[in-house]
Design a protein around this motif. Structure first.
Motif, PDB file in Angstrom:
ATOM      1  N   LEU A 151       0.835  -1.209   0.000  1.00  0.00           N
ATOM      2  CA  LEU A 151       0.000   0.000   0.000  1.00  0.00           C
ATOM      3  C   LEU A 151       0.868   1.258   0.000  1.00  0.00           C
ATOM      4  CD1 LEU A 151      -2.846  -0.760   2.579  1.00  0.00           C
ATOM      5  CD2 LEU A 151      -3.125  -0.285   0.144  1.00  0.00           C
ATOM      6  N   MET A 152       1.907   1.247   0.835  1.00  0.00           N
ATOM      7  CA  MET A 152       2.799   2.408   0.918  1.00  0.00           C
ATOM      8  C   MET A 152       3.452   2.692  -0.422  1.00  0.00           C
ATOM      9  SD  MET A 152       4.668   1.832   4.550  1.00  0.00           S
ATOM     10  CE  MET A 152       3.869   2.212   6.110  1.00  0.00           C
ATOM     11  N   ILE A 153       3.892   1.645  -1.082  1.00  0.00           N
ATOM     12  CA  ILE A 153       4.557   1.805  -2.369  1.00  0.00           C
ATOM     13  C   ILE A 153       3.562   2.269  -3.432  1.00  0.00           C
ATOM     14  CG2 ILE A 153       5.740   0.560  -4.235  1.00  0.00           C
ATOM     15  CD1 ILE A 153       6.896  -1.222  -1.874  1.00  0.00           C
ATOM     16  N   ALA A 154       2.414   1.609  -3.498  1.00  0.00           N
ATOM     17  CA  ALA A 154       1.412   1.930  -4.521  1.00  0.00           C
ATOM     18  C   ALA A 154       0.895   3.358  -4.404  1.00  0.00           C
ATOM     19  CB  ALA A 154       0.251   0.937  -4.443  1.00  0.00           C
ATOM     20  N   HIS A 155       0.719   3.830  -3.172  1.00  0.00           N
ATOM     21  CA  HIS A 155       0.143   5.159  -2.953  1.00  0.00           C
ATOM     22  C   HIS A 155       1.191   6.223  -2.623  1.00  0.00           C
ATOM     23  CE1 HIS A 155      -3.982   3.710  -3.187  1.00  0.00           C
ATOM     24  NE2 HIS A 155      -3.574   2.652  -2.506  1.00  0.00           N
ATOM     25  N   LYS A 156       2.459   5.808  -2.608  1.00  0.00           N
ATOM     26  CA  LYS A 156       3.567   6.724  -2.307  1.00  0.00           C
ATOM     27  C   LYS A 156       3.339   7.456  -0.987  1.00  0.00           C
ATOM     28  CE  LYS A 156       4.983   7.159  -6.990  1.00  0.00           C
ATOM     29  NZ  LYS A 156       4.653   7.466  -8.273  1.00  0.00           N
ATOM     30  N   ILE A 157       3.057   6.656   0.055  1.00  0.00           N
ATOM     31  CA  ILE A 157       2.837   7.206   1.389  1.00  0.00           C
ATOM     32  C   ILE A 157       3.843   6.619   2.370  1.00  0.00           C
ATOM     33  CG2 ILE A 157       0.409   7.775   1.043  1.00  0.00           C
ATOM     34  CD1 ILE A 157      -0.341   5.140   2.389  1.00  0.00           C
ATOM     35  N   LYS A 158       4.018   7.275   3.492  1.00  0.00           N
ATOM     36  CA  LYS A 158       5.032   6.866   4.460  1.00  0.00           C
ATOM     37  C   LYS A 158       4.455   6.320   5.762  1.00  0.00           C
ATOM     38  CE  LYS A 158       8.297  10.232   2.706  1.00  0.00           C
ATOM     39  NZ  LYS A 158       9.137  11.386   3.031  1.00  0.00           N
ATOM     40  N   ARG A 159       3.143   6.421   5.915  1.00  0.00           N
ATOM     41  CA  ARG A 159       2.515   5.937   7.153  1.00  0.00           C
ATOM     42  C   ARG A 159       1.087   5.535   6.863  1.00  0.00           C
ATOM     43  NH1 ARG A 159       3.547  10.793   6.556  1.00  0.00           N
ATOM     44  NH2 ARG A 159       5.511  10.710   7.663  1.00  0.00           N
ATOM     45  N   VAL A 160       0.611   4.555   7.639  1.00  0.00           N
ATOM     46  CA  VAL A 160      -0.742   4.048   7.449  1.00  0.00           C
ATOM     47  C   VAL A 160      -1.394   3.920   8.824  1.00  0.00           C
ATOM     48  CG1 VAL A 160      -2.131   2.128   6.591  1.00  0.00           C
ATOM     49  CG2 VAL A 160      -0.042   2.759   5.393  1.00  0.00           C
ATOM     50  N   PRO A 161      -2.509   4.611   9.058  1.00  0.00           N
ATOM     51  CA  PRO A 161      -3.215   4.457  10.333  1.00  0.00           C
ATOM     52  C   PRO A 161      -3.787   3.041  10.459  1.00  0.00           C
ATOM     53  CG  PRO A 161      -4.057   6.349   9.099  1.00  0.00           C
ATOM     54  CD  PRO A 161      -3.149   5.593   8.185  1.00  0.00           C
ATOM     55  N   VAL A 162      -3.773   2.529  11.667  1.00  0.00           N
ATOM     56  CA  VAL A 162      -4.360   1.229  11.960  1.00  0.00           C
ATOM     57  C   VAL A 162      -5.664   1.506  12.704  1.00  0.00           C
ATOM     58  CG1 VAL A 162      -4.052  -1.015  13.067  1.00  0.00           C
ATOM     59  CG2 VAL A 162      -2.060   0.193  12.116  1.00  0.00           C
ATOM     60  N   LEU A 163      -6.770   1.034  12.127  1.00  0.00           N
ATOM     61  CA  LEU A 163      -8.094   1.307  12.691  1.00  0.00           C
ATOM     62  C   LEU A 163      -8.763   0.016  13.152  1.00  0.00           C
ATOM     63  CD1 LEU A 163      -9.498   3.800  10.017  1.00  0.00           C
ATOM     64  CD2 LEU A 163      -8.205   4.338  12.088  1.00  0.00           C
TER      65      LEU A 163
END
Length: 129
Positions: free
Chosen positions: A84-96
């Motif tokens: 997900l981080m690679i595909a969306h070029k993001i550095k953090r993902v909230p855990v819900l």
């Protein structure tokens, strides 16, 4: 390995009505480069990063933050989070858990797990993170 195994549980969050200067002070104080933006009920309304602070204009975090929230559940495999981080070029993902923020997984958390010898089956090279 799952999100719950490597996530940071004590998450620094910010409110949408704070100023960019207040945001910069929070980032500096906590040595972080991004944070979930939570509303009055504690629901994640967005994510704001140091990149947003540097590239966007606005008087409040609500105008800087990314409103598209890419999140995972606590039982999400770390390999899927990395994808997900690679595909969306993001550095953090909230855990819900439902709508409740229970943690955050950053690239640093994944790298830390690898450094500690935790088995993570990465099919994508780490340098893509």
């Amino acid at each position: 390995m799952l999100a719950k195994d490597i996530m940071t549980k004590e998450v620094t969050t910010v409110k949408p009505n704070i100023t960019p200067r207040e945001l910069a002070k929070i980032f500096t104080k906590h040595s972080i480069s991004g944070a979930p933006v939570v509303d009055k009920r504690g629901k994640v309304a967005g994510i704001v990063s140091d990149g947003d602070l540097l590239t966007k204009k606005g008087k409040r975090v609500s105008s800087l933050m990314c409103k598209q929230i890419i999140s995972v559940a606590e039982d999400a495999p770390v390999e899927e989070i990395a994808k997900l981080m690679i595909a969306h070029k993001i550095k953090r993902v909230p855990v819900l858990k439902g709508e409740k923020l229970i943690g955050i997984v950053s690239r640093t958390d994944i790298v830390r797990a690898i450094a500690m010898g935790k088995h993570i089956a990465m099919h994508t090279p780490i340098y893509d993170l």
